[in-house]
Design a protein around this motif. Structure first.
Motif, PDB file in Angstrom:
ATOM      1  N   SER A  57       0.730  -1.316   0.189  1.00  0.00           N
ATOM      2  CA  SER A  57       0.009  -0.157   0.019  1.00  0.00           C
ATOM      3  C   SER A  57       0.869   1.158  -0.084  1.00  0.00           C
ATOM      4  O   SER A  57       2.190   1.156   0.233  1.00  0.00           O
ATOM      5  CB  SER A  57      -0.878  -0.195   1.221  1.00  0.00           C
ATOM      6  OG  SER A  57      -0.214  -0.075   2.577  1.00  0.00           O
ATOM      7  N   CYS A  58       0.041   2.416  -0.121  1.00  0.00           N
ATOM      8  CA  CYS A  58       0.948   3.766  -0.060  1.00  0.00           C
ATOM      9  C   CYS A  58       1.421   4.104   1.223  1.00  0.00           C
ATOM     10  O   CYS A  58       0.711   3.526   2.135  1.00  0.00           O
ATOM     11  CB  CYS A  58      -0.148   4.600  -0.697  1.00  0.00           C
ATOM     12  SG  CYS A  58       0.704   6.284  -1.137  1.00  0.00           S
ATOM     13  N   ILE A  59       2.264   5.037   1.311  1.00  0.00           N
ATOM     14  CA  ILE A  59       2.849   5.376   2.662  1.00  0.00           C
ATOM     15  C   ILE A  59       1.785   6.503   3.212  1.00  0.00           C
ATOM     16  O   ILE A  59       1.824   6.810   4.463  1.00  0.00           O
ATOM     17  CB  ILE A  59       3.888   6.327   2.550  1.00  0.00           C
ATOM     18  CG1 ILE A  59       3.862   7.232   1.819  1.00  0.00           C
ATOM     19  CG2 ILE A  59       5.128   5.528   2.147  1.00  0.00           C
ATOM     20  CD1 ILE A  59       5.032   8.497   1.837  1.00  0.00           C
ATOM     21  N   ASP A  60       0.704   7.028   2.439  1.00  0.00           N
ATOM     22  CA  ASP A  60      -0.294   7.726   3.007  1.00  0.00           C
ATOM     23  C   ASP A  60      -0.778   7.456   4.387  1.00  0.00           C
ATOM     24  O   ASP A  60      -0.987   6.295   4.833  1.00  0.00           O
ATOM     25  CB  ASP A  60      -1.652   7.845   1.968  1.00  0.00           C
ATOM     26  CG  ASP A  60      -2.344   8.760   2.114  1.00  0.00           C
ATOM     27  OD1 ASP A  60      -2.751   9.680   1.346  1.00  0.00           O
ATOM     28  OD2 ASP A  60      -3.064   9.139   3.174  1.00  0.00           O
ATOM     29  N   SER A  61      -1.030   8.581   5.268  1.00  0.00           N
ATOM     30  CA  SER A  61      -1.201   8.481   6.639  1.00  0.00           C
ATOM     31  C   SER A  61      -2.534   7.758   6.969  1.00  0.00           C
ATOM     32  O   SER A  61      -2.808   7.272   8.195  1.00  0.00           O
ATOM     33  CB  SER A  61      -0.802   9.837   7.425  1.00  0.00           C
ATOM     34  OG  SER A  61      -2.048  10.692   6.942  1.00  0.00           O
ATOM     35  N   GLY A 110      -4.380   0.472  -3.874  1.00  0.00           N
ATOM     36  CA  GLY A 110      -4.306   1.481  -4.289  1.00  0.00           C
ATOM     37  C   GLY A 110      -5.169   2.529  -3.279  1.00  0.00           C
ATOM     38  O   GLY A 110      -6.078   1.812  -2.500  1.00  0.00           O
ATOM     39  N   HIS A 111      -5.351   3.815  -3.426  1.00  0.00           N
ATOM     40  CA  HIS A 111      -6.392   4.528  -2.938  1.00  0.00           C
ATOM     41  C   HIS A 111      -6.877   5.959  -3.487  1.00  0.00           C
ATOM     42  O   HIS A 111      -6.013   6.463  -4.320  1.00  0.00           O
ATOM     43  CB  HIS A 111      -5.910   4.900  -1.149  1.00  0.00           C
ATOM     44  CG  HIS A 111      -4.699   5.934  -1.225  1.00  0.00           C
ATOM     45  ND1 HIS A 111      -4.805   7.246  -0.974  1.00  0.00           N
ATOM     46  CD2 HIS A 111      -3.416   5.677  -1.197  1.00  0.00           C
ATOM     47  CE1 HIS A 111      -4.179   7.789  -0.922  1.00  0.00           C
ATOM     48  NE2 HIS A 111      -2.986   7.082  -1.247  1.00  0.00           N
ATOM     49  N   THR A 112      -7.968   6.385  -2.987  1.00  0.00           N
ATOM     50  CA  THR A 112      -8.367   7.665  -3.642  1.00  0.00           C
ATOM     51  C   THR A 112      -7.519   8.792  -3.299  1.00  0.00           C
ATOM     52  O   THR A 112      -7.012   8.819  -2.233  1.00  0.00           O
ATOM     53  CB  THR A 112     -10.024   7.843  -3.476  1.00  0.00           C
ATOM     54  OG1 THR A 112      -9.840   7.878  -2.115  1.00  0.00           O
ATOM     55  CG2 THR A 112     -10.839   6.461  -3.934  1.00  0.00           C
ATOM     56  N   SER A 113      -7.677   9.574  -3.989  1.00  0.00           N
ATOM     57  CA  SER A 113      -6.810  11.164  -3.913  1.00  0.00           C
ATOM     58  C   SER A 113      -5.344  10.890  -3.375  1.00  0.00           C
ATOM     59  O   SER A 113      -4.951  11.507  -2.292  1.00  0.00           O
ATOM     60  CB  SER A 113      -7.584  11.922  -2.742  1.00  0.00           C
ATOM     61  OG  SER A 113      -8.911  12.161  -3.119  1.00  0.00           O
ATOM     62  N   CYS A 114      -4.644   9.719  -4.234  1.00  0.00           N
ATOM     63  CA  CYS A 114      -3.331   9.608  -3.586  1.00  0.00           C
ATOM     64  C   CYS A 114      -2.217  10.735  -4.050  1.00  0.00           C
ATOM     65  O   CYS A 114      -2.462  11.244  -5.176  1.00  0.00           O
ATOM     66  CB  CYS A 114      -2.962   8.368  -4.414  1.00  0.00           C
ATOM     67  SG  CYS A 114      -1.164   8.001  -4.013  1.00  0.00           S
ATOM     68  N   GLY A 115      -1.474  11.349  -3.106  1.00  0.00           N
ATOM     69  CA  GLY A 115      -0.689  12.453  -3.511  1.00  0.00           C
ATOM     70  C   GLY A 115       0.344  12.049  -4.562  1.00  0.00           C
ATOM     71  O   GLY A 115       0.672  12.967  -5.251  1.00  0.00           O
ATOM     72  N   ALA A 116       0.977  10.829  -4.542  1.00  0.00           N
ATOM     73  CA  ALA A 116       1.990  10.439  -5.473  1.00  0.00           C
ATOM     74  C   ALA A 116       1.288  10.214  -6.732  1.00  0.00           C
ATOM     75  O   ALA A 116       2.030  10.525  -7.866  1.00  0.00           O
ATOM     76  CB  ALA A 116       2.559   8.890  -4.957  1.00  0.00           C
TER      77      ALA A 116
HETATM   78 ZN   LIG Z   1      -0.928   7.591  -1.824  1.00  0.00          ZN
END
Ligand SMILES: [Zn+2]
Length: 208
Positions: A57-61, A110-116
Motif C-alpha cells: 500500500s501507499c505511505i499515506d497516513s 491503491g487509494h483515492t486522492s493519492c498524493g503520489a
Molecule cells: Zn498515496
C-alpha cells in the motif's frame, strides 16, 4: 482473537485470506474491532510469525493496512511506498513473504486522492521524488480519457482515481512479469495476487 500459528496458517487458503481481509474491513467501516490483546500477541509471536497476507500500500497516513483491515500483530506483511508500485527490492520482499513465510495472498492496495498519483498526473519534480513519480507515469499515460490535457491534472479527481486504479493493474502485471517465483505460486494455486482500492472518504476497500 489470537495471533496465527503454523497450524492455523496451514489451513488458510488464498480465498479465505481475502475473506479475512474483507471481514476486517467491514469491522473497520462499522467502527468495530476484533477483540485482541496486542501485548499477548507480542508474546505469542515472539518465537515466530505466520501471517496470511502481504499488502502493498501507499505511505499515506490514512491508509494503514493493519488499521483498515483490522488486523493484529503477526497477521500481515505490510509493504509501503508512495504510489504502491513495485521494484526489485519490493518484489524480493514479496517473494520472502510468500515463498518463505507462507502468506497466501498479495493485495496491491491503491487509494483515492493519492498524493503520489497526483504528483505523477502533474509531472511534479522535487529532489528524489522526481524519480519515484516517474515510476507512476506509465499509469498516467495508460489512462486514455480525457484527451484534453487541461483535464489530465491533479485538479480532476476522477482522473486521479482512474490513474490510481490503472497503477494497481500495471503493478500486478509487473509482479507477474518480473517475479517467476510468485507467478509460479499463483499458477499452482498457492497464492492469489489481487488488486483493491481504498476510499479515503468512506473507509471502504473495494476488491477487483
Ligand atoms: Zn498515496
Amino acid at each position: 482473537m489470537k495471533a496465527h500459528t503454523q497450524e492455523t496458517q496451514a489451513t488458510i487458503t488464498p480465498e479465505k485470506s481475502i475473506q479475512f481481509l474483507k471481514e476486517g474491513n467491514q469491522r473497520f467501516q462499522n467502527n468495530l474491532k476484533a477483540n485482541r490483546n496486542l501485548l499477548e500477541q507480542v508474546n505469542d509471536t515472539s518465537e515466530g510469525q505466520f501471517p496470511f497476507a502481504t499488502i502493498l500500500s501507499c505511505i499515506d497516513s490514512r491508509v494503514s493496512a493493519e488499521l483498515v483491515f483490522d488486523q493484529g500483530l503477526g497477521d500481515i506483511f505490510s509493504v509501503r511506498i508512495a504510489g504502491n508500485f513495485v521494484n526489485e527490492d519490493i518484489l524480493g520482499s514479496m517473494e520472502f513473504a510468500c515463498k518463505l513465510a507462507g502468506t497466501k495472498v498479495i493485495v496491491v492496495l491503491g487509494h483515492t486522492s493519492c498524493g503520489a498519483i497526483k504528483g505523477a498526473c502533474d509531472h511534479a519534480e522535487l529532489g528524489n521524488l522526481t524519480k519515484l513519480i516517474e515510476k507512476i507515469t506509465p499509469a498516467v499515460n495508460a489512462v486514455e480519457a480525457p484527451k484534453d490535457e487541461a483535464l489530465r491534472t491533479s485538479k480532476n479527481l476522477d482522473f486521479v482515481d482512474e490513474v490510481a486504479k490503472k497503477n494497481v493493474e500495471l503493478t500486478i502485471d509487473r509482479i507477474h512479469a518480473e517475479s517467476p517465483i510468485l507467478s509460479e505460486m499463483e499458477k499452482n494455486g498457492e497464492i492469489k495476487i489481487v488488486g483493491a482500492m481504498y476510499d479515503i472518504s468512506t473507509g471502504a476497500v473495494e476488491f477487483y
